[in-house]
Design an enzyme around this catalytic site. Structure first.
Site, PDB file in Angstrom:
ATOM      1  CE  LYS A 194      35.495  43.497  45.647  1.00 48.52           C
ATOM      2  NZ  LYS A 194      35.651  43.507  44.200  1.00 48.52           N
TER       3      LYS A 194
HETATM    4  C1  LIG Z   1      35.008  43.974  42.804  1.00 49.11           C
HETATM    5  C2  LIG Z   1      34.575  42.949  41.814  1.00 49.11           C
HETATM    6  C3  LIG Z   1      35.092  42.882  40.523  1.00 49.11           C
HETATM    7  C4  LIG Z   1      35.935  43.971  39.928  1.00 49.11           C
HETATM    8  O1  LIG Z   1      37.047  44.251  40.677  1.00 49.11           O
HETATM    9  P1  LIG Z   1      37.925  45.548  40.347  1.00 49.11           P
HETATM   10  O2  LIG Z   1      39.257  45.210  40.895  1.00 49.11           O
HETATM   11  O3  LIG Z   1      37.263  46.697  41.069  1.00 49.11           O
HETATM   12  O4  LIG Z   1      37.923  45.748  38.893  1.00 49.11           O
HETATM   13  C5  LIG Z   1      34.760  41.810  39.716  1.00 49.11           C
HETATM   14  N1  LIG Z   1      33.915  40.853  40.153  1.00 49.11           N
HETATM   15  C6  LIG Z   1      33.358  40.908  41.369  1.00 49.11           C
HETATM   16  C7  LIG Z   1      32.455  39.794  41.800  1.00 49.11           C
HETATM   17  C8  LIG Z   1      33.651  41.968  42.234  1.00 49.11           C
HETATM   18  O5  LIG Z   1      33.048  42.049  43.423  1.00 49.11           O
END
Ligand SMILES: *Cc1c(COP(=O)(O)O)cnc(C)c1O
Length: 399
Positions: A194
């Site tokens: 991210k």
């Molecule tokens: C990555 C992601 C999540 C979950 O994130 P985590 O921190 O890995 O639990 C939720 N929603 C979207 C749209 C994502 O891309």
């Protein structure tokens, strides 16, 4: 060409000496789990996005679970969300015994369509939460979305909450404010790929004190106060009360330390992604057969993903998409596909007897999209190589 040394990965975290030193400092401090550093990260994050409260969690998935729980989602509830998202956006509703209703994306962007949402809200009785996803970092039109829901807020009432899945959209500044602070609760992700990362982690934000308090309690075993308070506040004591059967979703200081450094760099990292997106736009905007990603005129796109769309429909676009993916792979370039819509996934398709054509726009977008590498530190040469490969593919396709 040595494919290992020259391979351009799809994503790579931007970590440096500062993150290393911050982690070492926590290791040497003798306090590893949630404490002062996580508290500082929360305060800095809240100030950055302009929210009253921020709670650090061990993932956005945990954050979404806490958010729905605080919104009063449970058995008998319906949670409306986009099918064009990651697995956990919808899964957490099932953790609470609620049902999911998928609302297709818009014709112009890949976010939930306010007009379709309005229809669902009118006909669906038990909606407890609406979860818009700012897909790829392109924020939803929250004004239209909130207007179309005619939102009746909130916990414990007859109304429903708007919970933003902001996993892609940090930081995304809209005219109304930072994406993630515009509904009742916003949930950010610090997963390894991210826009800022703690390896694993997330943050929930809210301007609503009672929602924040509930999430704080449920984050930590249903305790009436946090471990940090118990051990280090002036009123420190061994005493605590379990007021709910809570979860274990706290973010340790070890990871929060990385988050604080990443947060301080967030705008510089954003600027790098914006610059890469601009180069891609210039290169691909004029090529027949390629569609550059949708964005608003206000520069609010956080550019977590740069999803290029190939022209064409149905199977034709799918085979073009696959051939572009293969061409990139042959060129030593990692790419990905975002997203395989949830209504195509066996679990959801079976549970609600869904066909691909039930959310036709999400299906079509999925069949035509390839996400290109867009990470800070990629470098001019790597961006140029991606551009050359894609352009070559497009020229050959046209023949
Ligand atoms: C990555 C992601 C999540 C979950 O994130 P985590 O921190 O890995 O639990 C939720 N929603 C979207 C749209 C994502 O891309």
């Amino acid at each position: 060409m040595n494919p290992n040394s020259d391979f351009i990965p799809f994503a790579r975290p931007a970590l440096g000496k500062e993150e290393e030193e911050a982690v070492l400092a926590v290791m040497r401090s003798g306090w590893l789990t949630t404490g002062k550093v996580a508290r500082a990260f929360e305060e800095e994050f809240a100030a950055f996005v302009g929210a009253k409260r921020a709670l650090a969690v061990n993932s956005a998935t945990s954050g979404l679970h806490l958010a729905l729980e605080a919104a009063g989602v449970g058995p008998g509830s319906v949670v409306v969300t986009s099918p064009y998202t990651f697995a956990s956006t919808a899964a957490v509703a099932r953790h609470l015994g609620a049902e999911v209703r998928f609302c297709d994306i818009g014709a112009e962007d890949y976010n939930i369509d306010p007009a379709l949402l309005e229809e669902i809200i009118k006909t669906e009785k038990n909606v407890k939460a609406v979860v818009p996803v700012h897909i790829g970092g392109n924020p939803c039109d929250m004004r239209a979305l909130l207007a179309s829901t005619g939102r009746r807020v909130s916990q414990g009432s007859e109304g429903f909450a708007v919970i933003e899945d902001a996993a892609h959209s940090f930081p995304s500044r809209t005219r109304e404010g930072m994406a993630g602070t515009l509904g009742d609760i916003g949930v950010y992700s610090f997963y390894a790929t991210k826009t800022i990362t703690t390896g694993e982690g997330g943050m929930v934000v809210s301007n609503d004190e009672s929602l924040a308090r509930r999430m704080g309690t449920m984050r930590m075993h249903g305790f009436d106060r946090e471990a940090w308070d118990r051990y280090t506040s002036p009123k420190a004591s061994w005493y605590y009360e379990v007021v709910e059967a809570g979860y274990k979703y706290n973010l340790p200081d070890l990871l929060a330390a990385i988050g604080r450094v990443q947060l301080a760099k967030a705008d510089r990292l954003l600027a790098e992604r914006v610059a890469i997106a601009r180069r891609y736009d210039e290169a691909f905007g004029g090529i027949d057969g390629l569609v550059i990603p949708p964005r608003k005129a206000d520069g609010s796109h956080a550019w977590h993903l740069y999803s290029l769309r190939v022209s064409g429909e149905g199977e034709a676009s799918e085979s073009a998409r696959d051939s572009l993916f293969a061409a990139l792979q042959e060129g030593g370039i990692g790419s990905s596909v975002h997203f395989i819509p949830l209504h195509l996934m066996p679990y959801w398709a079976k549970r609600y007897s869904l066909r691909p054509s039930d959310c036709p726009r999400a299906w079509a977008a999925y069949r035509a999209s390839v996400s290109l590498p867009i990470w800070p530190g990629m470098g001019e040469a790597a961006v140029g190589r991606v551009i050359d490969r894609v352009s070559l593919w497009a020229r050959n396709r046209g023949r």
